[in-house]
Design an enzyme around this catalytic site. Structure first.
Site, PDB file in Angstrom:
ATOM      1  CE  LYS A 278      -1.922   3.153   2.002  1.00 52.42           C
ATOM      2  NZ  LYS A 278      -1.605   4.395   1.801  1.00 52.42           N
TER       3      LYS A 278
ATOM      4  CD  GLU B  21      13.045   0.661   8.237  1.00 52.76           C
ATOM      5  OE1 GLU B  21      12.903   1.268   6.872  1.00 52.76           O
ATOM      6  OE2 GLU B  21      13.897  -0.393   7.983  1.00 52.76           O
TER       7      GLU B  21
ATOM      8  CB  CYS C   2      13.235   9.102   7.854  1.00 48.02           C
ATOM      9  SG  CYS C   2      14.300   7.921   7.261  1.00 48.02           S
TER      10      CYS C   2
ATOM     11  CD  GLU D 191       9.640  13.424  11.133  1.00 51.06           C
ATOM     12  OE1 GLU D 191       8.657  13.027  11.323  1.00 51.06           O
ATOM     13  OE2 GLU D 191      10.647  12.765  10.690  1.00 51.06           O
TER      14      GLU D 191
END
Ligand code: NAD
Length: 486
Positions: free
Chosen positions: A178, A254, A288, A390
């Site tokens: 997906k 992750e 990331c 973040e």
């Protein structure tokens, strides 16, 4: 205008849900594709196709043949590099350079490396003594885990999706992917390449849609999915973990990061600028592993900040259509609003804006795109949202420090633990400081330098588990210990 169908059981099909959504270009804001949205019936078809493929030709295929087929797949991806680049840059607005040099070659490598590794990996064997003196032999056997649900993000779509599909298939599993709703194209295109090299149908399936109430949630809840590998935001990871708890499915996560770079006064300043220009601004900060917090030893603080400012101001903004562009747009208007909310917050909190902080003005098609200015701040306390959360944009906060102890404490004062970068010419210091940083990946005098045999993943709320090299085998296989009494 493109239409992205679902790829199920080796064929492109319309979603039975009858639902569609639009995909727009990040660099112009214009619609570029219509995407079929998978709902329950579509997800069920895809998962059943994957489950059935495990019982057919793929499940019976000797490991060496399977690995050879994946090597062919890697070569076929490489042969279609221009098509993958086009698909990727249209969806993401990435510069061609990033797609050509990083994303697409890594996509092919993700199949090659795991096929090679699996082909040559031996097993574990333990001989034991028994009271009757004849002994026993223990063989650690690895079986495929089964149907793997792969949920991937938009920031490096092909690279991150194949990073999961490569080892999953090398280990003999089947997958239902997906991809992010923001980046459906390359996962869809890969179906063609799978068919062209003869990967049996049902081994690789792609469903499109969103997370909650859509394809993502339905896939992770499906009882025939045996393991879920996810790359994305920490908050989404928490939601997926709850979904995976039903039926106790294994997860590999992750997740997000708020990664520090530490620059000591003895660092090679040219190198420090080159490394952090990449780690802050590559892919418009949507990496990331990227740096959003920079700590600079006080004697070189002013020099560093003024050189980073010059570097940021020399970047040329533009999408794949803009010749010479070195920094692209953000992925979507929604993400731009999020990044701009941090730009506003930094001003409210009294940050010194060294450069940027706004939205650029263009007199061409870029005006409709989702651009923000590359931004550098100083002067905020360590507990401010800018330093703690973040942002996932082309921005960083720079703080001076005086001692090793102080900078290690600041670097570790975060709920995240994905990566860190240390710049110093003193190897003992690199070893001493690096060993105390609470992160899964720590680079010295570099960033994003990856040997795919090494472990990859984050600690704290940056992830669960490690993938890469033999570590991927731990997630993508089930172990059995076969104990034979001799
Ligand atoms: P996201 O979490 O919003 O979405 C990722 C994927 O999850 C998408 O496909 C989305 O549709 C799906 N999803 C959302 N909610 C879901 C649900 N409830 N159930 C199932 N699926 C669901 O992340 P994003 O915005 O696409 O990506 C950016 C984030 O990814 C950043 O936080 C970044 O740090 C992180 N990231 C981490 C790594 C890593 O290796 N640690 C790599 C790349 C990106």
């Amino acid at each position: 205008m493109k239409t992205h169908q679902l790829f199920i059981d080796g064929a492109y099909v319309d979603a039975r849900s009858g639902r569609m959504f639009d995909k727009v270009s990040p660099s112009t804001g214009e619609k570029i594709a219509t995407v079929h949205e998978a709902l329950a019936e579509d997800v069920d078809l895809a998962v059943n196709a994957a489950a059935n493929a495990l019982k057919g030709e793929w499940g019976k295929m000797p490991k060496a043949v399977r690995c050879d087929l994946l090597m062919e797949l890697a070569n076929a991806i490489a042969a279609r590099t221009p098509d993958f680049i086009e698909a990727e840059v249209a969806d993401t607005g990435h510069t061609r350079h990033f797609a050509e040099k990083v994303e697409i070659p890594r996509g092919a490598a993700n199949f090659r490396i795991f096929a090679e590794m699996l082909k040559h990996t031996g097993g574990e064997f333990y001989q034991m003594d028994t009271p009757d003196g004849t002994g026993a032999a223990n063989l650690e056997l690895h079986r495929p885990k089964g149907v793997i649900g792969v949920i991937s993000p938009w920031n490096a779509p092909f690279l991150l999706m194949t990073w999961k599909v490569g080892p999953a298939l090398a280990c003999g599993n089947t997958v239902v992917v997906k991809p992010s709703e923001e980046s459906p194209a390359t996962a869809t295109l890969l179906g063609e390449v799978m068919n062209s090299v003869g990967i049996p149908k049902g081994v690789y399936n792609v469903i499109h849609g969103f997370g909650p109430g859509s394809a993502g949630e339905l896939l992770t809840q499906h009882p025939k999915v045996n393991g879920i590998t996810f790359t994305g935001e920490t908050r989404t990871g928490e939601a997926i973990m709850k979904q995976a708890a039903v039926g106790l499915r294994d997860v590999s996560f992750e997740l997000g990061g708020k990664n520090p770079a530490i620059i000591f006064a003895d660092a090679d300043m040219d190198k420090a600028i080159e490394v952090t220009m990449r780690s802050v601004f590559a892919n418009t900060g949507q990496v990331c592993l990227g740096t959003e917090r920079i700590y600079v030893e006080r004697p070189v603080f002013d020099e560093y900040v003024s050189r980073l400012k010059a570097g940021a101001e020399a970047l040329k903004q533009g999408g794949p259509e803009t010749p010479g562009a070195t920094i692209g747009p953000l992925i979507s208007d929604e993400h731009r609003q999020k990044v701009l909310s941090y730009y506003a917050k930094a001003r409210e909190l009294g940050a010194t804006v060294i450069t940027g902080g706004g939205v650029p003005d263009f007199d061409d098609a870029r005006q409709g795109g989702f651009f923000v200015e590359p931004t550098i701040w100083t002067g905020l306390p360590e507990d401010s949202a800018i330093v703690k959360e973040e942002i996932f944009g082309p921005c960083c906060h720079v703080t001076p420090f005086d001692t090793e102890e102080e900078v290690i404490a600041m670097a570790n004062d975060t709920t995240y633990g994905l990566s860190a970068t240390i710049l110093t010419e003193n190897l003992s210091r690199a070893h001493r400081v690096g060993g105390q940083i609470e992160a899964g990946l720590i680079w010295v005098n570099s960033w994003f330098l990856r040997d795919l045999r090494t472990s990859f993943g984050g600690s704290k709320s940056s992830g669960i588990g490690r993938e890469g090299g033999v570590h991927s085998l731990e997630f993508y296989t089930e172990r059995s210990n076969l104990c034979i009494k001799l």
